[in-house]
Design a protein around this motif. Structure first.
Motif, PDB file in Angstrom:
ATOM      1  N   LYS A  49       0.873  -1.175   0.000  1.00  0.00           N
ATOM      2  CA  LYS A  49       0.000   0.000   0.000  1.00  0.00           C
ATOM      3  C   LYS A  49       0.904   1.218   0.000  1.00  0.00           C
ATOM      4  N   LEU A  50       0.831   1.978  -1.087  1.00  0.00           N
ATOM      5  CA  LEU A  50       1.705   3.129  -1.307  1.00  0.00           C
ATOM      6  C   LEU A  50       0.845   4.349  -1.568  1.00  0.00           C
ATOM      7  N   ALA A  51       0.937   5.341  -0.706  1.00  0.00           N
ATOM      8  CA  ALA A  51       0.186   6.591  -0.843  1.00  0.00           C
ATOM      9  C   ALA A  51      -1.310   6.332  -0.990  1.00  0.00           C
ATOM     10  N   GLY A  52      -1.818   5.371  -0.210  1.00  0.00           N
ATOM     11  CA  GLY A  52      -3.247   5.090  -0.217  1.00  0.00           C
ATOM     12  C   GLY A  52      -3.722   4.196  -1.345  1.00  0.00           C
ATOM     13  N   GLU A  53      -2.809   3.730  -2.184  1.00  0.00           N
ATOM     14  CA  GLU A  53      -3.168   2.865  -3.303  1.00  0.00           C
ATOM     15  C   GLU A  53      -2.439   1.533  -3.178  1.00  0.00           C
ATOM     16  N   VAL A  54      -3.050   0.482  -3.696  1.00  0.00           N
ATOM     17  CA  VAL A  54      -2.424  -0.830  -3.692  1.00  0.00           C
ATOM     18  C   VAL A  54      -1.620  -0.982  -4.975  1.00  0.00           C
ATOM     19  N   TRP A  55      -0.343  -1.311  -4.814  1.00  0.00           N
ATOM     20  CA  TRP A  55       0.578  -1.473  -5.940  1.00  0.00           C
ATOM     21  C   TRP A  55       1.116  -2.895  -5.973  1.00  0.00           C
ATOM     22  N   THR A  56       1.389  -3.385  -7.170  1.00  0.00           N
ATOM     23  CA  THR A  56       2.155  -4.606  -7.324  1.00  0.00           C
ATOM     24  C   THR A  56       3.588  -4.252  -6.943  1.00  0.00           C
ATOM     25  N   ALA A  57       4.238  -5.166  -6.226  1.00  0.00           N
ATOM     26  CA  ALA A  57       5.580  -4.856  -5.749  1.00  0.00           C
ATOM     27  C   ALA A  57       6.529  -6.017  -5.998  1.00  0.00           C
ATOM     28  N   ARG A  58       7.805  -5.674  -5.965  1.00  0.00           N
ATOM     29  CA  ARG A  58       8.872  -6.660  -6.135  1.00  0.00           C
ATOM     30  C   ARG A  58      10.018  -6.220  -5.235  1.00  0.00           C
TER      31      ARG A  58
END
Length: 150
Positions: A104-113
């Protein structure tokens, strides 16, 4: 009557400058205004062209560098879009590996690696965004004790 053409050219160059904001077309617009003044006095066309070229060149090489430095000093460097996320903290929602995960980045869900090979960042860990690859946030642990190495 030729002065109207120079005025029209100056206006068109001014509009183009508003679209580009690089201070190049504005200098040519200044040259066109100088040529317009010479045309109003009644100078021949070749003198008008010469005045346009000389004034434009002078503005480009003398005034533009000074104006550009002034604008660069007075304009803040603010990261926008994707560049604004680099360095931010995020919270791991689904374990992040070097291949997949969610944060969760800046209130949004992101795909991460994960940035490090062979590392797993567990759910709930606070991570820092190292870079953005397309729509994937590449993250690393903020503290080494939160990192599992395999």
């Amino acid at each position: 009557m030729g002065w109207l053409w120079w005025l029209g050219a100056a206006l068109v160059l001014g509009v183009v400058e508003m679209l580009t904001v690089d201070l190049i077309f504005l200098m040519f617009a200044g040259g066109a205004l100088a040529a317009m003044l010479v045309a109003l006095v009644g100078a021949p066309f070749w003198v008008q062209i010469l005045v346009f070229a000389i004034v434009s060149a002078a503005l480009l090489f003398v005034v533009r560098p000074w104006a550009k430095r002034f604008l660069d000093r007075s304009t803040p460097d603010t990261a926008t879009n994707i560049a604004a996320h680099v360095g931010r903290e995020a919270t791991v929602l689904i374990d992040v590996t070097e291949h997949a995960g969610r944060v969760k980045l800046a209130g949004e869900v992101w795909t991460a690696r994960a940035a490090r090979h062979g590392s797993v960042l567990p759910t709930g860990t606070t991570v820092r965004v190292v870079r953005i690859d397309g729509a994937t946030a590449v993250v690393d642990a903020t503290a080494d004790d939160q990192l599992y190495q395999f």
